[in-house]
Every structure is written in structure tokens, then in C-alpha cells.
Design an enzyme around this catalytic site. Structure first.
Site, PDB file in Angstrom:
ATOM      1  N   LYS A 158      57.202  28.810  49.994  1.00 26.97           N
ATOM      2  CA  LYS A 158      56.390  28.949  48.781  1.00 26.97           C
ATOM      3  C   LYS A 158      57.151  28.423  47.569  1.00 26.97           C
ATOM      4  O   LYS A 158      58.366  28.584  47.473  1.00 26.97           O
ATOM      5  CB  LYS A 158      56.049  30.419  48.519  1.00 26.97           C
ATOM      6  CG  LYS A 158      55.151  31.054  49.570  1.00 26.97           C
ATOM      7  CD  LYS A 158      54.800  32.479  49.175  1.00 26.97           C
ATOM      8  CE  LYS A 158      53.830  33.066  50.180  1.00 26.97           C
ATOM      9  NZ  LYS A 158      53.448  34.451  49.814  1.00 26.97           N
ATOM     10  N   GLY A 164      48.600  31.774  43.522  1.00 26.53           N
ATOM     11  CA  GLY A 164      47.192  31.462  43.723  1.00 26.53           C
ATOM     12  C   GLY A 164      46.968  30.464  44.845  1.00 26.53           C
ATOM     13  O   GLY A 164      45.931  29.834  44.929  1.00 26.53           O
ATOM     14  N   LEU A 203      52.438  35.967  57.501  1.00 31.10           N
ATOM     15  CA  LEU A 203      51.554  37.001  58.057  1.00 31.10           C
ATOM     16  C   LEU A 203      50.269  36.309  58.514  1.00 31.10           C
ATOM     17  O   LEU A 203      49.615  35.630  57.733  1.00 31.10           O
ATOM     18  CB  LEU A 203      51.263  38.079  57.016  1.00 31.10           C
ATOM     19  CG  LEU A 203      52.479  38.788  56.399  1.00 31.10           C
ATOM     20  CD1 LEU A 203      52.030  39.877  55.426  1.00 31.10           C
ATOM     21  CD2 LEU A 203      53.387  39.392  57.474  1.00 31.10           C
ATOM     22  N   HIS A 208      43.540  40.773  51.905  1.00 27.40           N
ATOM     23  CA  HIS A 208      44.036  40.684  50.524  1.00 27.40           C
ATOM     24  C   HIS A 208      43.505  41.910  49.781  1.00 27.40           C
ATOM     25  O   HIS A 208      42.314  42.014  49.523  1.00 27.40           O
ATOM     26  CB  HIS A 208      43.539  39.394  49.870  1.00 27.40           C
ATOM     27  CG  HIS A 208      43.920  39.252  48.434  1.00 27.40           C
ATOM     28  ND1 HIS A 208      44.044  38.041  47.807  1.00 27.40           N
ATOM     29  CD2 HIS A 208      44.213  40.163  47.501  1.00 27.40           C
ATOM     30  CE1 HIS A 208      44.396  38.218  46.543  1.00 27.40           C
ATOM     31  NE2 HIS A 208      44.497  39.505  46.339  1.00 27.40           N
ATOM     32  N   GLU A 275      48.853  42.235  43.528  1.00 30.73           N
ATOM     33  CA  GLU A 275      48.219  41.729  44.754  1.00 30.73           C
ATOM     34  C   GLU A 275      49.109  42.011  45.955  1.00 30.73           C
ATOM     35  O   GLU A 275      50.307  41.700  45.939  1.00 30.73           O
ATOM     36  CB  GLU A 275      48.023  40.214  44.660  1.00 30.73           C
ATOM     37  CG  GLU A 275      47.090  39.766  43.563  1.00 30.73           C
ATOM     38  CD  GLU A 275      46.726  38.294  43.703  1.00 30.73           C
ATOM     39  OE1 GLU A 275      45.617  37.932  43.303  1.00 30.73           O
ATOM     40  OE2 GLU A 275      47.553  37.505  44.213  1.00 30.73           O
ATOM     41  N   GLU A 287      51.994  38.979  44.672  1.00 30.70           N
ATOM     42  CA  GLU A 287      52.279  38.570  43.302  1.00 30.70           C
ATOM     43  C   GLU A 287      51.582  39.512  42.337  1.00 30.70           C
ATOM     44  O   GLU A 287      50.787  40.355  42.741  1.00 30.70           O
ATOM     45  CB  GLU A 287      51.877  37.108  43.033  1.00 30.70           C
ATOM     46  CG  GLU A 287      50.524  36.693  43.489  1.00 30.70           C
ATOM     47  CD  GLU A 287      50.364  35.163  43.488  1.00 30.70           C
ATOM     48  OE1 GLU A 287      49.611  34.685  42.648  1.00 30.70           O
ATOM     49  OE2 GLU A 287      50.979  34.464  44.314  1.00 30.70           O
ATOM     50  N   ASN A 289      49.264  39.576  38.783  1.00 31.24           N
ATOM     51  CA  ASN A 289      48.515  38.834  37.778  1.00 31.24           C
ATOM     52  C   ASN A 289      48.532  39.618  36.475  1.00 31.24           C
ATOM     53  O   ASN A 289      48.071  40.756  36.432  1.00 31.24           O
ATOM     54  CB  ASN A 289      47.083  38.602  38.241  1.00 31.24           C
ATOM     55  CG  ASN A 289      47.046  37.778  39.514  1.00 31.24           C
ATOM     56  OD1 ASN A 289      47.818  36.841  39.682  1.00 31.24           O
ATOM     57  ND2 ASN A 289      46.181  38.144  40.436  1.00 31.24           N
ATOM     58  N   ARG A 291      46.890  39.577  33.734  1.00 23.23           N
ATOM     59  CA  ARG A 291      45.682  39.247  32.962  1.00 23.23           C
ATOM     60  C   ARG A 291      44.519  40.087  33.467  1.00 23.23           C
ATOM     61  O   ARG A 291      44.634  40.752  34.499  1.00 23.23           O
ATOM     62  CB  ARG A 291      45.325  37.765  33.177  1.00 23.23           C
ATOM     63  CG  ARG A 291      45.031  37.466  34.638  1.00 23.23           C
ATOM     64  CD  ARG A 291      44.319  36.141  34.867  1.00 23.23           C
ATOM     65  NE  ARG A 291      43.818  36.059  36.231  1.00 23.23           N
ATOM     66  CZ  ARG A 291      44.504  35.671  37.278  1.00 23.23           C
ATOM     67  NH1 ARG A 291      45.759  35.313  37.154  1.00 23.23           N
ATOM     68  NH2 ARG A 291      43.952  35.642  38.481  1.00 23.23           N
ATOM     69  N   VAL A 294      38.774  37.953  37.214  1.00 21.99           N
ATOM     70  CA  VAL A 294      37.349  37.674  37.391  1.00 21.99           C
ATOM     71  C   VAL A 294      36.631  38.905  37.947  1.00 21.99           C
ATOM     72  O   VAL A 294      35.562  39.285  37.459  1.00 21.99           O
ATOM     73  CB  VAL A 294      37.150  36.484  38.364  1.00 21.99           C
ATOM     74  CG1 VAL A 294      35.664  36.268  38.633  1.00 21.99           C
ATOM     75  CG2 VAL A 294      37.793  35.210  37.836  1.00 21.99           C
TER      76      VAL A 294
HETATM   77  C1  MV4 Z   1      51.096  34.450  52.301  1.00 23.75           C
HETATM   78  C2  MV4 Z   1      50.215  34.407  53.418  1.00 23.75           C
HETATM   79  C3  MV4 Z   1      50.722  34.796  54.625  1.00 23.75           C
HETATM   80  N1  MV4 Z   1      52.030  35.169  54.746  1.00 23.75           N
HETATM   81  N2  MV4 Z   1      52.365  34.831  52.469  1.00 23.75           N
HETATM   82  C4  MV4 Z   1      47.973  32.690  49.115  1.00 23.75           C
HETATM   83  C5  MV4 Z   1      47.950  32.868  47.658  1.00 23.75           C
HETATM   84  C6  MV4 Z   1      49.338  33.078  47.295  1.00 23.75           C
HETATM   85  N3  MV4 Z   1      49.398  34.061  46.281  1.00 23.75           N
HETATM   86  C7  MV4 Z   1      50.044  33.549  48.525  1.00 23.75           C
HETATM   87  N4  MV4 Z   1      49.114  33.342  49.596  1.00 23.75           N
HETATM   88  C8  MV4 Z   1      49.436  33.681  50.869  1.00 23.75           C
HETATM   89  N5  MV4 Z   1      50.701  34.093  51.081  1.00 23.75           N
HETATM   90  C9  MV4 Z   1      52.809  35.175  53.672  1.00 23.75           C
HETATM   91  N6  MV4 Z   1      54.104  35.544  53.810  1.00 23.75           N
HETATM   92  C10 MV4 Z   1      48.912  33.979  53.198  1.00 23.75           C
HETATM   93  C11 MV4 Z   1      48.515  33.603  51.932  1.00 23.75           C
HETATM   94  C12 MV4 Z   1      47.152  33.158  51.790  1.00 23.75           C
HETATM   95  C13 MV4 Z   1      46.182  33.950  51.154  1.00 23.75           C
HETATM   96  C14 MV4 Z   1      46.467  35.201  50.607  1.00 23.75           C
HETATM   97  C15 MV4 Z   1      45.502  35.952  49.966  1.00 23.75           C
HETATM   98  C16 MV4 Z   1      44.215  35.476  49.884  1.00 23.75           C
HETATM   99  C17 MV4 Z   1      43.903  34.260  50.403  1.00 23.75           C
HETATM  100  C18 MV4 Z   1      44.868  33.486  51.037  1.00 23.75           C
HETATM  101  C19 MV4 Z   1      44.525  32.250  51.579  1.00 23.75           C
HETATM  102  C20 MV4 Z   1      45.478  31.486  52.208  1.00 23.75           C
HETATM  103  C21 MV4 Z   1      46.791  31.942  52.306  1.00 23.75           C
END
Ligand code: MV4
Length: 446
Positions: A158, A164, A203, A208, A275, A287, A289, A291, A294
Site C-alpha cells: 500500500k 480509499g 485479508l 468493511h 474504518e 484508516e 477519515n 471528515r 457521504v
Molecule cells: C486491504 C484489503 C485487504 N487486506 N488491506 C481498500 C481501500 C483502502 N483503504 C484499503 N483497502 C483494502 N485494504 C488488507 N490488508 C482490502 C482492501 C479493499 C477494500 C476495503 C474496504 C472496502 C472496499 C475494498 C475494496 C478493495 C480492496
């Protein structure tokens, strides 16, 4: 209290904030781009200032023009809405230098949470559960492979300035690490001018789940429970609901109390959302947010609590109007984000709204900037209405949602209404068994 608030946004959220200000007896200033001269938020505001051409960079992201608009109108505070400048700490610092109050958190907290490596480290130090991964930045492939071997594949790289969903690369085996790391850091450098990346265990099928909080300047913080935002496509949320079917009272109390206690330690003020990914009964910080989001209305519905009025109150240094004990959760709420998009492909569908009729009746709320005759411009995001329904339990809430979607008329452009009508009849939606990957799989199979 503030005398005059400038709303540094457009669309439904500008209208939402305007409504709160009016009910509080506060004068309102709208800003608008030349593409938005006929917009609802301009019509509803007491006064308005054109701040530039259609392009967001030259209008809603144009900090000098917005500061000037504050000065010429004499606004004493700015509400940023979501998106645009809502999480820009440089904007907050400039407002402060001009003696204008930003209706949001402290710039230091916005800055900290914008740096995902720092945010995660802070969350871990505060005692929040985090996703197993590298301790901070990963500098080279050798380091990455060592960490990944400890975690076990798959892992995810990441960008520290991402968030986001931007700037992420999954890695399934050691052989791909070198290339994936280069891809991630090159993209991060290009997109954010910050090539720093970190690694986490990936994961595979989480939900979420996010926690809504709000704090005042006297270190009081309350939570408004969780939202399940798992129904999404390509990081665009489509349906949000609260409470989540997978969270019971004990789990909710545990994660919400942990969250507000951590934020009290930080001295966090105003509205925020933490989140989490949720898998096998465990929460993992993802993370924060800093703010208003929505999907804030679903939390407002079940707690009977106006987050925007409260944001304004606490920014004006009043205490929170309620404590946790007085906040009572009731019933169920679901939001559908109605976008000006093709309901099958989700490609934008701007154009003229020839006829607009929003549903109403018991338990139905529509937050929108639309009216018959409005031209939806291609310059901004495609959210045109949020349908928020409330009822005493989830089943009746879904029945009401179906009824409200059937009542909704938006002629002249394509919208995602038919998509929602289809999804809410699906068995997995009806019993709440959907995770962040559900929609993609459903789309492949249908
Ligand atoms: C992740 C994950 C799986 N494993 N981290 C997407 C948004 C960003 N804030 C971090 N995200 C993710 N991080 C780990 N270690 C999967 C996502 C992710 C996701 C998370 C929440 C809602 C929608 C998503 C869509 C794709 C990937």
C-alpha cells in the site's frame, strides 16, 4: 455561534450543510463554478460567490479563490463537506491564518491520518487492532520478502499517501515481489509525489465496518455505532447500512469504546470515522477519515442525532449536546447512493434531468441537489441523490427501501436505481451475508 458559514462544496452535501445552517439561524454563503450557476446549493444560499471555471482544480480546489470568497462575504467559518478540500491540512492552516474557523478536526490530525504509515503506527500505539504487516516503510524487495515470509502470502503493498483504494498492489508469491514493489512505489511517486509504501497481510474476504464518532473541544467523544459499507464496487460504496447484521451488542460496545478511548487520548475534535476490515470476528484498523462522510445519514437516522449541526456546534466551542448514555440507538437504516451512471456498467451518464420526483412518506429521506430541468455536468462525481430509509427492523427497512425505489422518478439520464432494485432482492443481501468482494463475484456470474 458563527454568524455566517461558507460551504466549500457543491452537490447534495452542500445542500445538506446549508439546511443545517438555516435551521440554526446561521447565514450561508455558497461557492460555485461556472458549470454550477444553476445549482440547487446556489439557489438555497443567502449569498453566493463564483470561484472559477468548471474544472475542480480551478474552482472547488482553488484555495486562494475560496479564501477570497470568505473575505468578500465576511464568513467566519467554513464547512468543507466531503471530498475536495475536506482533508487538506494546508487549507485548514491557511484558514486559521485568516482567522476563519474550519468546521472539522485539527490540521495536525488531518495530516497524521493522511499519512497511512503514520496513521497505522498511531492506531497501534493507541491500542487499536491493526493488520499484521511491516513496521513502517518498506525500502527494498529483500526487506519486503522477509516481511512477506513472516506474514505468509498473499500480502498487499500500500502507498503511504494512498487510501480509499488508490495505490495498492496484491502479491501472491515471492517471485512477483520485485516487480510488484516497483509498480507500487512508481505509481505512488507519480500519483502522490510520495513513493513510500508498506506491506500488510492481505485479508481475502473481509467486511468493511466503520465507526462514526464526534468529539468536542473539551475531550468529550461519542460514537454513533457502526456502518456496514461492504456493498461496493472498485472502492465506490453503493449501499451502506446500520446496524450491521454481523455485529452484536457486545462486539459493538467493545470496538466503539476502544475507538473513542483512543481518539480521546489523541485529543481528536469534530466528526470522524475509523474504518476497519472485519474478518472471522476480528476488527483490523484500516484508516481514519477526518471528515463528514457521504453515508453519515444512516447513523443520524438510528441515533436521532444531527451530525452536521453538531459539527457546527463543537467547532464554535460548544459542548456536545449529548453524552453516550443519552444516545439511544433505534431501528435500522439503509442508504443507496443513486448515481448518474449506467446501472449495468457504472459508466457516467451526464445530461438533462427532464423530470424528477423523489419518494417520500414515513421513514424516507432523500438528500439530493436535483430538480426537474437540472443539467448534470460531466465535471464532478456522479452522485446525484442519496436515498436513506429508516424502519424499526432490517426486514421492514428493506421493504420500505423497495417501495421508495419504485416511487423514484429520474427521467432523461441513466441512474443506478435499477441496480439497487435488483440487488435488494438477492438472497445474500437479504440475509446480510455479503463482504467487500460479493458484488464483483455477483457481476461475474450474472
Ligand atoms: C486491504 C484489503 C485487504 N487486506 N488491506 C481498500 C481501500 C483502502 N483503504 C484499503 N483497502 C483494502 N485494504 C488488507 N490488508 C482490502 C482492501 C479493499 C477494500 C476495503 C474496504 C472496502 C472496499 C475494498 C475494496 C478493495 C480492496
Amino acid at each position: 455561534m458563527f454568524e455566517k458559514v461558507l460551504i466549500a462544496n457543491r452537490g447534495e452535501i452542500a445542500v445538506r450543510v446549508l439546511r443545517a445552517c438555516k435551521e440554526m439561524g446561521i447565514q450561508t454563503v455558497a461557492i460555485y463554478s461556472s458549470a454550477d450557476k444553476n445549482a440547487m446549493h446556489v439557489k438555497l444560499a443567502d449569498e453566493s460567490v463564483c470561484i472559477g471555471p468548471a474544472s475542480s482544480l480551478k474552482s472547488y480546489l482553488n484555495i486562494p479563490a475560496i479564501i477570497s470568497a470568505c473575505e468578500v462575504s465576511g464568513a467566519d467559518a467554513v464547512h468543507p463537506g466531503y471530498g475536495f478540500l475536506s482533508e487538506n491540512f494546508g487549507f485548514v492552516e491557511k484558514l486559521e491564518a485568516h482567522n476563519i474557523k474550519f468546521i472539522g478536526p485539527k490540521s495536525e490530525h488531518i495530516k497524521m491520518m493522511g499519512d497511512k504509515i503514520l496513521a497505522k503506527e498511531s492506531a497501534r500505539n493507541l491500542g487499536l487492532p491493526t493488520i499484521p504487516g511491516s513496521s513502517g516503510e518498506i525500502k527494498n524487495a529483500k526487506e519486503a520478502i522477509t516481511v512477506a515470509n513472516e506474514l505468509g502470502y498473499p500480502v498487499i503493498i500500500k502507498a503511504s499517501s494512498g487510501g480509499g483504494g488508490r495505490g495498492m498492489v496484491k502479491v501472491f508469491r515471492k517471485e512477483d515481489m520485485d516487480e510488484s514493489l516497483k509498480k507500487a512505489s512508481t505509481e505512488a511517486e507519480k500519483s502522490f509525489n510520495d513513493g513510500r509504501v508498506y506491506i500488510e497481510k492481505y485479508l481475502q474476504n473481509p467486511k468493511h465496518i466503520e465507526i462514526q464518532i464526534i468529539g468536542d473541544e473539551y475531550n468529550n467523544i461519542v460514537h454513533l455505532g457502526e456502518r456496514d459499507c461492504s456493498m461496493q464496487r472498485r472502492n465506490q460504496k453503493l449501499i451502506e447500512e446500520t446496524p450491521s447484521v454481523v455485529i452484536d451488542d457486545d462486539k459493538r460496545n467493545e470496538i466503539c469504546n476502544l475507538t473513542i478511548n483512543s481518539l480521546k487520548t489523541m485529543g481528536y475534535c469534530n466528526a470522524g470515522t475509523v474504518e476497519y476490515l472485519y474478518e472471522n470476528g476480528n476488527f483490523y484498523f484500516m484508516e481514519m477519515n477526518t471528515r463528514l462522510q457521504v453515508e453519515h445519514p444512516v447513523s443520524e437516522e438510528i441515533y436521532n442525532f444531527d451530525l452536521v449541526k453538531e459539527q457546527i456546534n463543537v467547532a464554535a466551542k460548544y459542548k456536545l449536546s449529548s453524552d453516550q448514555k443519552k444516545l439511544k440507538r433505534n431501528g435500522h437504516s439503509i442508504e443507496c447512493r443513486i448515481n448518474a451512471e449506467d446501472p449495468n456498467t457504472f459508466t457516467p451518464s451526464p445530461g438533462l434531468i427532464k423530470n424528477y420526483h423523489a419518494p417520500s412518506g414515513p421513514g424516507v429521506r432523500v438528500d439530493s441537489n436535483c430538480y426537474s430541468g437540472l443539467e448534470i455536468s460531466p465535471y464532478y462525481d456522479s452522485l446525484i441523490a442519496k436515498l436513506i430509509v429508516y424502519d424499526i427492523d432490517r426486514n421492514s427497512c428493506i421493504q420500505r427501501l423497495k417501495r421508495a425505489l419504485d416511487e423514484f422518478v429520474i427521467d432523461g439520464i441513466k441512474t443506478t436505481i435499477p441496480f439497487f432494485q435488483e440487488i435488494i432482492t438477492q438472497k445474500d443481501f437479504l440475509n446480510g451475508s455479503y463482504d467487500i468482494n460479493w458484488l464483483e463475484k455477483y457481476k461475474e456470474a450474472n
